[in-house]
Design an enzyme around this catalytic site. Structure first.
Site, PDB file in Angstrom:
ATOM      1  N   GLY A   1       2.612  -5.103   7.550  1.00 25.75           N
ATOM      2  CA  GLY A   1       1.583  -5.859   6.828  1.00 25.75           C
ATOM      3  C   GLY A   1       0.487  -6.275   7.781  1.00 25.75           C
ATOM      4  N   SER A   2      -0.184  -7.371   7.447  1.00 24.89           N
ATOM      5  CA  SER A   2      -1.357  -7.761   8.223  1.00 24.89           C
ATOM      6  C   SER A   2      -0.937  -8.305   9.595  1.00 24.89           C
ATOM      7  CB  SER A   2      -2.147  -8.825   7.475  1.00 24.89           C
ATOM      8  OG  SER A   2      -1.402 -10.024   7.463  1.00 24.89           O
TER       9      SER A   2
ATOM     10  N   GLU B   1       8.875   2.782  14.557  1.00 26.12           N
ATOM     11  CA  GLU B   1       9.623   3.149  13.359  1.00 26.12           C
ATOM     12  C   GLU B   1       9.851   4.658  13.317  1.00 26.12           C
ATOM     13  OE1 GLU B   1       6.715   1.105  10.493  1.00 26.12           O
ATOM     14  OE2 GLU B   1       8.692   0.381   9.912  1.00 26.12           O
TER      15      GLU B   1
ATOM     16  N   VAL C   1       0.035 -12.200   9.451  1.00 32.87           N
ATOM     17  CA  VAL C   1       1.390 -12.490   8.966  1.00 32.87           C
ATOM     18  C   VAL C   1       2.423 -11.952   9.960  1.00 32.87           C
ATOM     19  CG1 VAL C   1       3.044 -12.102   7.095  1.00 32.87           C
ATOM     20  CG2 VAL C   1       0.644 -12.506   6.550  1.00 32.87           C
ATOM     21  N   GLY C   2       2.175 -10.774  10.485  1.00 33.62           N
ATOM     22  CA  GLY C   2       3.112 -10.166  11.446  1.00 33.62           C
ATOM     23  C   GLY C   2       3.303 -11.049  12.669  1.00 33.62           C
TER      24      GLY C   2
ATOM     25  N   GLU D   1     -10.169  -5.446  10.577  1.00 34.06           N
ATOM     26  CA  GLU D   1      -9.650  -4.525   9.563  1.00 34.06           C
ATOM     27  C   GLU D   1     -10.083  -5.021   8.183  1.00 34.06           C
ATOM     28  OE1 GLU D   1      -5.360  -4.467   8.915  1.00 34.06           O
ATOM     29  OE2 GLU D   1      -5.475  -2.278   8.834  1.00 34.06           O
TER      30      GLU D   1
ATOM     31  N   GLU E   1       4.853  -3.827  12.154  1.00 37.64           N
ATOM     32  CA  GLU E   1       3.843  -2.775  12.129  1.00 37.64           C
ATOM     33  C   GLU E   1       2.649  -3.407  11.426  1.00 37.64           C
ATOM     34  OE1 GLU E   1       1.488  -0.084  11.799  1.00 37.64           O
ATOM     35  OE2 GLU E   1       2.547   0.270   9.922  1.00 37.64           O
TER      36      GLU E   1
ATOM     37  N   ASN F   1       0.788  -1.237   0.000  1.00 41.37           N
ATOM     38  CA  ASN F   1       0.000   0.000   0.000  1.00 41.37           C
ATOM     39  C   ASN F   1       0.818   1.284   0.000  1.00 41.37           C
ATOM     40  OD1 ASN F   1       0.792  -0.501   2.649  1.00 41.37           O
ATOM     41  ND2 ASN F   1      -0.989   0.526   3.496  1.00 41.37           N
TER      42      ASN F   1
ATOM     43  N   LYS G   1      12.399  -7.888   0.639  1.00 37.90           N
ATOM     44  CA  LYS G   1      11.359  -8.560  -0.137  1.00 37.90           C
ATOM     45  C   LYS G   1      10.090  -7.711  -0.096  1.00 37.90           C
ATOM     46  CE  LYS G   1       7.977 -11.217   0.489  1.00 37.90           C
ATOM     47  NZ  LYS G   1       7.057 -10.696  -0.519  1.00 37.90           N
TER      48      LYS G   1
ATOM     49  N   CYS H   1      -3.009   1.271   6.841  1.00 37.15           N
ATOM     50  CA  CYS H   1      -3.257   0.786   8.203  1.00 37.15           C
ATOM     51  C   CYS H   1      -3.681   1.939   9.094  1.00 37.15           C
ATOM     52  CB  CYS H   1      -2.035   0.080   8.753  1.00 37.15           C
ATOM     53  SG  CYS H   1      -0.611   1.113   8.766  1.00 37.15           S
TER      54      CYS H   1
HETATM   55  C1  UN1 Z   1       0.439   7.118   6.429  1.00 35.77           C
HETATM   56  O1  UN1 Z   1      -0.597   7.111   7.103  1.00 35.77           O
HETATM   57  O2  UN1 Z   1       0.726   8.073   5.702  1.00 35.77           O
HETATM   58  O3  UN1 Z   1       0.737   0.495   6.068  1.00 35.77           O
HETATM   59  C2  UN1 Z   1       1.383   6.000   6.474  1.00 35.77           C
HETATM   60  C3  UN1 Z   1       0.327   1.586   6.429  1.00 35.77           C
HETATM   61  C4  UN1 Z   1       1.153   2.364   7.407  1.00 35.77           C
HETATM   62  C5  UN1 Z   1       1.688   3.613   6.846  1.00 35.77           C
HETATM   63  C6  UN1 Z   1       0.743   4.736   6.920  1.00 35.77           C
HETATM   64  N1  UN1 Z   1       2.260   1.536   7.834  1.00 35.77           N
HETATM   65  O4  UN1 Z   1      -0.692   2.024   5.976  1.00 35.77           O
END
Ligand code: UN1
Length: 493
Positions: free
Chosen positions: A234-235, A470, A238-239, A391, A256, A159, A182, A290
């Site tokens: 990611g999801s 992060e 998986v995380g 989600e 994350e 995304n 990856k 996310c």
């Molecule tokens: C944002 O809100 O600009 O995967 C970044 C995602 C988040 C990053 C969002 N880790 O959507």
């Protein structure tokens, strides 16, 4: 539907291993345009596990020399890469929109954000590299120095195909690590672009390796004994499994994961501002963030006026080809993504949700071919629905009403996730209460739930995040470890 567009030229996809661009030896890889799924934006072949092994070996060979490279030189590479990314923002932003489905202005904005991130972490390489403490013993002082962790596996989602990789790879490299990356196999073109920028900026062979692969390739990388740390976005599913694999090997993991982010609109909010901000949070990137707003909590005093204005604006958004002029919301990334979002909406409707906007796909007409979906607003009969809890990763907002501020904050916390939230109020006391009461990693007062700046921590509480946060100084906690040095002189004790 917006105007027709000229096809984006198809990019030849390759892996970058040990400083050489090479074809993959695995299955064919075709990256398609979600606005026009018959158009290929990239073609090539996936990397297999052999190539992961080669990439880890290259990253291992490159590690000692890169770790000893002066900070200034490492920063120089990142700054040059930032300039290359910036120079290509128009073209790569267009490719991003064609490959991922967010609108062209959003695609260009994301490429520029990647440049900003590279530049920030170039600067970080020059900041202080440790701390000095007094010692309880005479003639001694204590230093805390920082070392890179070694070879880092970077696993990134579809995304934000260039910004998220940049905010993982830039600090990894800046702090002296080497990387095997990856990316999601849905967005290989943009991965290639970022790797190309860093390679062309003069990164030595093996310092960054790009392997295009599916989930199995990612699994092989995570389990590889040569990998010293894993950073993943990611999801949640998986995380969690990557975190378990890392725990079993005793390897640090930064994960994350998902979000189910609430926008809380209180009675005293500026209605027009709140409508426009919630709209951005919910529907930019077709809700595939996310950090997107997927829950809307409105207090009774403003609920009717707000919900009515918000649903009207949602219905007025121009949905169309992501690269076309005037498009305000593009498609979902894939057929599977749309099917998942659809079935989530269907289930909510069957459980009594009332559609105020959207609620269905576009059954025909000029939007029939792409993975489009209408911006969807559903008023929920209760918070028991899955749509309130799970989600969905699409342009769908579930609305509930609250009696007062306290109940609104309780509803905001009624989630297994804790990534981001937004509160709309002009009352300072209520805004400060939100800071104390809402359990999230990022809280926005009078702005949308999405967004991230490179110099401040990014990440969530509860099921949204695992391991150090992060970006900003926070990234140092993950990409370095400390050595505590007890330093005693030879003088009288
Ligand atoms: C944002 O809100 O600009 O995967 C970044 C995602 C988040 C990053 C969002 N880790 O959507």
């Amino acid at each position: 539907m917006t105007a027709t567009t000229t096809p984006t030229p198809t990019v030849a996809l390759q892996n970058l291993i040990d400083g050489r661009w090479q074809d993959g030896h695995g299955e064919d890889l075709v990256s398609t345009n979600p606005s026009r799924p018959d158009q290929a934006v990239g073609t090539g072949a996936l990397a297999g596990t052999d190539e992961v092994d080669q990439a880890v070996a290259a990253a291992t060979r490159a590690a000692a020399s890169w770790r000893r490279t002066p900070h200034h030189e490492r920063a120089g590479v990142l700054s040059r890469a930032a300039a290359i990314v910036e120079q290509n923002a128009q073209t790569w932003g267009h490719e991003l929109a064609a490959e991922e489905g967010k609108t062209r202005p959003e695609g260009i904005g994301e490429v520029l954000r990647a440049a900003q991130i590279l530049r920030f972490f170039a600067g970080e390489a020059d900041r202080e590299a440790g701390e000095t403490y007094a010692s309880p013993r005479r003639g001694e002082r204590i230093l805390v120095t920082r070392r890179p962790v070694g070879v880092v596996a970077v696993i990134t989602p579809f995304n934000f195909p260039i910004a998220i990789p940049a905010w993982k790879i830039a600090p990894a490299l800046s702090y002296g690590n080497t990387v095997v990356w990856k990316p999601a196999s849905l967005v290989p073109v943009l991965a290639l672009r970022l790797a190309q920028a860093l390679h062309d900026a003069g990164l030595p062979p093996g310092v960054l390796n790009l392997v295009l692969g599916g989930g199995a390739t990612g699994g092989h990388l995570v389990d590889h004994p040569g990998v010293h740390a894993v950073t993943f976005t990611g999801s949640t599913g998986v995380g969690r499994s990557i975190a378990a694999a890392c725990a079993a090997r005793g390897v640090p993991i930064q994960a994350e994961m998902g979000g189910k982010n609430a926008a809380v609109v209180l009675d005293d909010a500026d209605l027009d501002l709140a409508v426009e901000q919630v709209l951005l949070g919910a529907f930019r990137s077709t809700g595939q963030k996310c950090t997107a707003t997927s829950r809307l909590i409105v207090t009774d005093g403003i609920a009717d006026a707000f919900v009515d204005a918000f649903a009207r604006r949602a219905r007025s958004l121009v949905v169309g080809d992501a690269v076309a002029e005037g498009t305000q919301m593009g498609p979902l990334v894939s057929a599977d993504a749309r099917a998942t979002v659809h079935s989530g909406v269907e289930a909510a409707l069957a459980q009594g949700a009332v559609p105020l906007a959207g609620g269905s796909a576009f059954p025909g007409g000029s939007l029939a071919d792409g993975w489009f979906m209408a911006p969807t607003v559903l008023e929920l009969p209760s918070t028991d629905l899955e749509l309130w809890r799970e989600e969905l990763f699409g342009p769908v907002v579930g609305v509930v009403r609250a009696r007062d501020t306290a109940e609104a904050f309780e509803l905001a916390n009624d989630s297994a996730f804790g990534l981001s939230a937004a509160v709309f109020t002009n009352d300072l006391a209520r805004a400060l209460d939100a800071v104390d009461e809402i359990d999230v990693g990022m809280l926005h007062v009078n702005s949308e739930t999405a967004g991230a700046d490179p110099h401040v921590p990014f990440g969530g509480t509860k099921q949204s995040g695992y391991g150090p946060k992060e970006q900003g100084r926070a990234s140092r906690e993950f990409f370095t470890h400390t050595t505590t040095v007890y330093l005693r002189g030879g003088g009288p004790a």
